[in-house]
Write an enzyme that holds these catalytic residues in place. Sequence first.
Site, PDB file in Angstrom:
ATOM      1  N   ASP A 149      41.014  42.374  55.012  1.00 38.76           N
ATOM      2  CA  ASP A 149      41.077  43.528  55.717  1.00 38.76           C
ATOM      3  C   ASP A 149      41.505  43.183  57.101  1.00 38.76           C
ATOM      4  OD1 ASP A 149      39.448  45.413  53.660  1.00 38.76           O
ATOM      5  OD2 ASP A 149      38.630  43.359  53.691  1.00 38.76           O
ATOM      6  N   GLU A 175      45.139  40.446  49.369  1.00 35.79           N
ATOM      7  CA  GLU A 175      46.308  41.119  49.595  1.00 35.79           C
ATOM      8  C   GLU A 175      47.331  40.584  50.573  1.00 35.79           C
ATOM      9  OE1 GLU A 175      45.676  45.336  49.829  1.00 35.79           O
ATOM     10  OE2 GLU A 175      47.445  45.487  51.256  1.00 35.79           O
TER      11      GLU A 175
HETATM   12  O1  TRH Z   1      40.760  36.736  52.429  1.00 36.10           O
HETATM   13  P1  TRH Z   1      41.167  37.413  51.178  1.00 36.10           P
HETATM   14  O2  TRH Z   1      40.557  37.296  49.996  1.00 36.10           O
HETATM   15  O3  TRH Z   1      40.757  39.003  51.443  1.00 36.10           O
HETATM   16  C1  TRH Z   1      40.356  40.227  50.655  1.00 36.10           C
HETATM   17  C2  TRH Z   1      39.151  40.670  51.089  1.00 36.10           C
HETATM   18  O4  TRH Z   1      38.413  39.859  50.524  1.00 36.10           O
HETATM   19  C3  TRH Z   1      39.115  42.115  50.877  1.00 36.10           C
HETATM   20  O5  TRH Z   1      37.796  42.756  51.114  1.00 36.10           O
HETATM   21  C4  TRH Z   1      39.798  42.577  49.696  1.00 36.10           C
HETATM   22  O6  TRH Z   1      39.850  43.714  49.421  1.00 36.10           O
HETATM   23  C5  TRH Z   1      41.127  42.038  49.581  1.00 36.10           C
HETATM   24  O7  TRH Z   1      41.254  40.572  49.847  1.00 36.10           O
HETATM   25  C6  TRH Z   1      42.204  42.414  48.480  1.00 36.10           C
HETATM   26  O8  TRH Z   1      42.739  37.461  51.021  1.00 36.10           O
HETATM   27  P2  TRH Z   1      43.981  37.689  51.804  1.00 36.10           P
HETATM   28  O9  TRH Z   1      44.236  39.584  51.570  1.00 36.10           O
HETATM   29  O10 TRH Z   1      44.859  36.902  51.363  1.00 36.10           O
HETATM   30  O11 TRH Z   1      43.628  37.475  53.396  1.00 36.10           O
HETATM   31  C7  TRH Z   1      43.597  36.323  53.879  1.00 36.10           C
HETATM   32  C8  TRH Z   1      44.077  36.342  55.559  1.00 36.10           C
HETATM   33  O12 TRH Z   1      43.854  35.132  55.953  1.00 36.10           O
HETATM   34  C9  TRH Z   1      45.636  36.500  55.480  1.00 36.10           C
HETATM   35  O13 TRH Z   1      45.915  37.389  56.614  1.00 36.10           O
HETATM   36  C10 TRH Z   1      46.229  35.404  55.705  1.00 36.10           C
HETATM   37  C11 TRH Z   1      45.046  34.677  56.547  1.00 36.10           C
HETATM   38  N1  TRH Z   1      44.970  33.208  56.763  1.00 36.10           N
HETATM   39  C12 TRH Z   1      45.168  32.683  58.052  1.00 36.10           C
HETATM   40  O14 TRH Z   1      45.720  33.509  58.805  1.00 36.10           O
HETATM   41  N2  TRH Z   1      45.252  31.598  58.247  1.00 36.10           N
HETATM   42  C13 TRH Z   1      44.678  30.468  57.118  1.00 36.10           C
HETATM   43  O15 TRH Z   1      44.629  29.292  57.447  1.00 36.10           O
HETATM   44  C14 TRH Z   1      44.461  30.929  55.919  1.00 36.10           C
HETATM   45  C15 TRH Z   1      44.013  30.076  54.788  1.00 36.10           C
HETATM   46  C16 TRH Z   1      44.629  32.432  55.660  1.00 36.10           C
END
Ligand code: TRH
Length: 395
Positions: free
Chosen positions: A22, A290
């Site tokens: 989010d 996402e």
């Molecule tokens: O972390 P996620 O699983 O997030 C979500 C939430 O669980 C949410 O509630 C749900 O509704 C949604 O998924 C569908 O996965 P996501 O979306 O990939 O988010 C991870 C974020 O973390 C993304 O913006 C990339 C960032 N990130 C970094 O900036 N640096 C890093 O080193 C890593 C591993 C990730």
Amino acid sequence: MATSSNASHWDIFCTVVDNYGDIGVTWRLAKQLVNEYQLPITLWVDDLNSFSHILPTLKPNLLSQCFNGVTINHWTTPLAVPFQPGKVLIEAFACELPIEVKQQLTALHQTAPHNVPLWLNLEYLSAEDWVEGCHGLPSMQASGIKKYFFFPGFTPKTGGLICERTLFAERDAWQQDPANKLQLFERLGLKGIQAQDTVFSVFSYETDALPALCELWQTTAQPEAKIHALIPKGRSLNSLQHLLPCPIEALTPGQQILLGDLTLHILPMTDQQGFDRLLWSCDVNIVRGEDSFLRAQWAAKPFIWHIYPQEDDYHLIKLEAFIRLYCDNLAPEIACNWSKLMLAFNQGAQSAVNTHWQNLNPVSLSLLQHAKQWPINAINAADLATRLVQFVKKS
Ligand code: TRH
């Protein structure tokens, strides 16, 4: 109590439900709106500790601070930073707005309705067909104010996909010079990766598919090309605990675990730009949720999507909708293997995931070519921020 204001800023409200998705999506959007449209953006976030994992320079104890031109306010209950209505108010993923904000909007609606911000609910991304019909629809609130649904999506009738204007050019420049990836791995403290090696990034939820793949990778590395799996501390490692020399909490970034010809590397978390570069630098990316799912597409590399699990397996419907789209102009045999691999990974089917990985060979040239063309087709002439700005102009 109503603040009658002609302020031009936009407010984005985000609650961190779990993980980083989010905040990941809203932070990307906020940065892009400032960068490309020079809009004054205030991002309200209820959990600055989680946010600081993807913005390491953020100070979780501050009520208000500024990064990349975005004002970041800690959304406390009650609000410690006063809310001033602006031009647009985005409620991310149906988060419930603070009571003070709702009261102000209601009062403003009664005294100066033209000054009520345009109220939008930014929804989750889905490739399902119904999204087109719901994008942009208003919903009348008890206060008499309309709230509009803004649905991201893959077709021109949806709200589009978050993608910065210069992203593809930056990615291409990065990928043209193999020295970039090697330097990045070194900066991240990951040792021993050579130009000819195969590198996978792994950012998934828990799944039995991961130990199965690790077992396969241990036996399929070539003497002249080793396999490396880069995994941040977090949920993927919960599924690999039996392969680790110590509890997950005791692992340190840069640490290596040798499993035959496979090396697991504990990856430090970086900011979003660093994460993008990591995805650009790996041969296959395993992503989730996402935002990382979309960034893996923009990386123009083959990927596996671990979709966020939902009740009654609804996520499998969303997964299949995306698979249909992605496979639309993919050679039938590859499409069939890739779909089966995605399903097997999401179902944690151990032997199926290995069979389909081997049948597909995700590092093959044909899948890579498709991955390169996909972003160009998927962006559909306009990105989400552009469509959002157009939507606001028309409203
Ligand atoms: O972390 P996620 O699983 O997030 C979500 C939430 O669980 C949410 O509630 C749900 O509704 C949604 O998924 C569908 O996965 P996501 O979306 O990939 O988010 C991870 C974020 O973390 C993304 O913006 C990339 C960032 N990130 C970094 O900036 N640096 C890093 O080193 C890593 C591993 C990730």
